[in-house]
Design an enzyme around this catalytic site. Structure first.
Site: not given
Length: 349
Positions: A217-219, A235, A271, A300, A183, A255
């Site tokens: 996870p940090g993209g 996150d 994202d 989305k 991502s 959140d």
């Protein structure tokens, strides 16, 4: 040569038809859109070649949402014994081109044609230069050849400064092995699309501050850290250990919709997989409340009426910020690395 060819992501042909129908109607250009499902392109057939050219000259390509690449022209057959001659003949009366791109569509069939195009490009380029139909480096329009097969091609023209930055609108970005997810390429492509390259050093400068909402996870955080920014990664999920070892990331377990920074930051990126209306409202709030100067947020898409929903949400964001008396720039694009989503960029002026 009265047709506008429009490249897109496979499965989004209907969105392209809806978009070009709206834009043509706003300009008073008559015509109709048509497309085959999952073909990765659509056509808008105009009444005259002049109207097709008017669309690519008047509409601002960078403001298009679902259209990756475009050209005004027409389809021609390619006799196996004289493909070069057929293309040369189709250009009779056309302006001299300043550049040449050979393209395919973003399908398995298109990918299979790539080898043919690479072999065909050299002889074609030489022939067009010899015939005086191509003078590279001049201000002439770009000649775009979109191959359906070795026997059929769309021969089109587009302004070099009002069409895609890359052939077929697909950037050739290399996935960095250190990044924790693919991502990461979404954010890099967004910067290429929305930010002029000459402004990167000023607008993506080392030492800037950023917030990544839904970071795990940090993209996207990786891209910010790679520009030496200080990042609050928000996150409840885990973050990549190498990113945490950089010393530039503060992992905030919270959140993303509730988090607010203690002081304004330069960038907010998001994202989060959530309803598009909620992400759009989040983007509006961060810019409207002065929490960040620029934002990149993914929306989305719903299953149906995707173009209509995007237009509705963008209009709502613009109206909300205008009501606050703010001047902003708002862009939206379905990027190559997006899937069932579009990417928005919002900047406070």
């Amino acid at each position: 040569m009265d047709t506008l060819l429009l490249h897109c992501r496979p499965g989004f042909e209907n969105e392209v038809c809806a978009e070009i129908n709206d834009l043509a109607a706003e300009l008073g250009v008559s015509g109709y859109a048509r497309a085959k499902p999952n073909s990765a392109y659509a056509q808008f057939v105009c009444g005259t070649p002049e109207e097709a050219w008017r669309l690519v000259r008047t509409l601002e390509f960078s403001r298009l949402i679902f259209i990756r690449q475009w050209a005004a022209g027409g389809f021609i057959a390619l006799p196996e014994g004289d493909r070069l001659g057929a293309i040369e003949q189709s250009l009779d009366g056309a302006p001299v081109a300043g550049s040449l791109w050979l393209e395919v569509f973003d399908t398995n069939e298109g990918k299979a044609l790539s080898t043919f195009c690479r072999k065909f490009e050299g002889p074609l380029r030489k022939a067009l230069i010899r015939q005086g139909r191509l003078k590279e480096g001049t201000a002439g329009p770009r000649l775009l050849l979109s191959f359906v097969s070795g026997r059929e091609v769309f021969v089109g023209l587009a302004p070099a400064d009002n069409s895609a930055l890359w052939p077929m609108g697909i950037p050739r970005l290399k996935f960095p092995r250190e990044a924790p997810s693919r991502s990461t390429l979404k954010l890099e492509e967004a910067w290429h699309h929305f930010l002029p390259r000459a402004e990167w050093d000023a607008r993506l400068a080392p030492g800037m501050t950023a917030v990544d909402l839904g970071a795990s996870p940090g993209g996207w955080t990786w891209q910010l850290v790679n520009r030496h920014m200080k990042v609050s990664a928000v996150d409840n999920g885990p973050m990549n250990e190498q990113l945490m070892d950089s010393g530039l990331v503060d992992h905030v377990r919270a959140d993303g919709f509730a988090f607010r920074p203690r002081r304004p930051v330069d960038w907010m990126v998001c994202d989060i997989v959530e309803k598009p209306a909620r992400n759009a409202a989040l983007m509006e709030a961060w810019i409207g409340e002065g929490l960040c100067r620029e934002a990149v947020v993914n929306l989305k898409l719903p299953m149906k009426q995707r173009y209509a929903e995007v237009r509705r949400l963008l209009a709502r964001v613009e109206e909300g910020l205008q009501a606050r008396g703010l001047r902003v720039t708002l862009g939206c694009k379905q990027l190559y690395h997006d899937r069932e989503e579009v990417t928005c960029h919002l900047r406070r002026l």
